[in-house]
Design a protein around this motif. Structure first.
Motif, short mmCIF file in Angstrom:
data_model
loop_
_atom_site.label_atom_id
_atom_site.label_comp_id
_atom_site.label_asym_id
_atom_site.label_seq_id
_atom_site.Cartn_x
_atom_site.Cartn_y
_atom_site.Cartn_z
N LYS A 281 -1.53 -12.76 -9.51
CA LYS A 281 -2.67 -11.98 -10.02
C LYS A 281 -3.89 -12.12 -9.12
O LYS A 281 -4.49 -11.11 -8.72
N MET B 22 -3.27 -10.16 -5.78
CA MET B 22 -3.33 -8.71 -5.93
C MET B 22 -4.78 -8.24 -6.11
O MET B 22 -5.19 -7.26 -5.49
N GLU B 23 -5.55 -8.96 -6.91
CA GLU B 23 -6.95 -8.59 -7.14
C GLU B 23 -7.78 -8.76 -5.87
O GLU B 23 -8.55 -7.87 -5.49
N ARG C 261 0.83 -1.21 0.00
CA ARG C 261 0.00 0.00 0.00
C ARG C 261 0.86 1.26 0.00
O ARG C 261 0.57 2.23 -0.70
N GLY D 16 -7.04 -6.01 -3.41
CA GLY D 16 -7.22 -4.64 -3.89
C GLY D 16 -5.93 -3.87 -4.12
O GLY D 16 -5.94 -2.64 -4.13
N ARG E 132 -3.28 -2.23 -6.35
CA ARG E 132 -3.26 -1.72 -7.72
C ARG E 132 -1.84 -1.33 -8.17
O ARG E 132 -1.67 -0.57 -9.10
N ALA F 172 2.24 1.79 -3.43
CA ALA F 172 1.20 2.35 -4.31
C ALA F 172 1.00 3.83 -4.02
O ALA F 172 0.82 4.64 -4.94
#
Length: 170
Positions: free
Chosen positions: A104, A107-108, A75, A111, A113, A78
């Motif tokens: 993948k 990460m999805e 986080r 959340g 990004r 990001a």
């Protein structure tokens, strides 16, 4: 998985577990090493090359989704990317052995990004001198690795923002 890859994975897990909270007390360790050229796929299979980083400050965080210290940084990484969107390229370089199959969905689901590159064989990690995780390498606009953070960091902290701001100005 080949013998070398299995041994490297075991050593990586062992180094993470043995180090625990004994990370470097300084925010980053200065260095001056030309960054090795590389190309890795992102989560959508598109190749991303170190050439794409030319002229930007790059923050490459090497880690894995199963590493709590690595995940704790995502986080703030990001946030760093959002703060300096035009001047800094921030990537999570995932070393998970099954690559996209593990990274993948993780990460999805959570959340995250953050732009993510896949290095399941740890070839690029080895070229960057990564021996444990998380390790974050900072590359200046000229393609020189100028700093290394060993262990998790708050990349949206004043210390991190000041460091990146200084590199952007040069």
């Amino acid at each position: 998985m080949g013998r070398r890859a299995a041994l490297a994975a075991c050593l990586l897990v062992l180094s993470v577990s043995l180090r625990g909270g004994q990370d470097s007390s300084v925010f980053v360790i200065p260095e001056r090493i030309p960054e090795p050229a590389f190309t890795l796929p992102d989560l959508n299979g598109r190749p991303v090359s170190s050439k794409h980083l030319a002229g930007k400050v790059a923050v490459l965080s090497f880690g894995a989704t199963w590493c709590a210290g690595c995940v704790s940084e995502l986080r703030s990484l990001a946030n760093l990317q959002a703060r300096f969107a035009n001047d800094v390229a921030v990537y999570f370089v995932a070393l998970d052995g099954r690559g996209e199959k593990d990274v993948k969905p993780f990460m999805e689901k959570n959340g995250f990004r953050l732009p993510t590159l896949l290095d399941p064989r740890m070839a690029v990690a080895r070229e960057h001198g990564i021996r444990s995780i998380p390790v974050t390498v900072i590359v200046d606009r000229q393609g020189v690795m100028v700093a290394r953070a060993i262990g998790p960091r708050a990349w949206d902290s004043k210390e991190a923002l000041d460091l990146v701001q200084t590199l952007i100005k040069h």
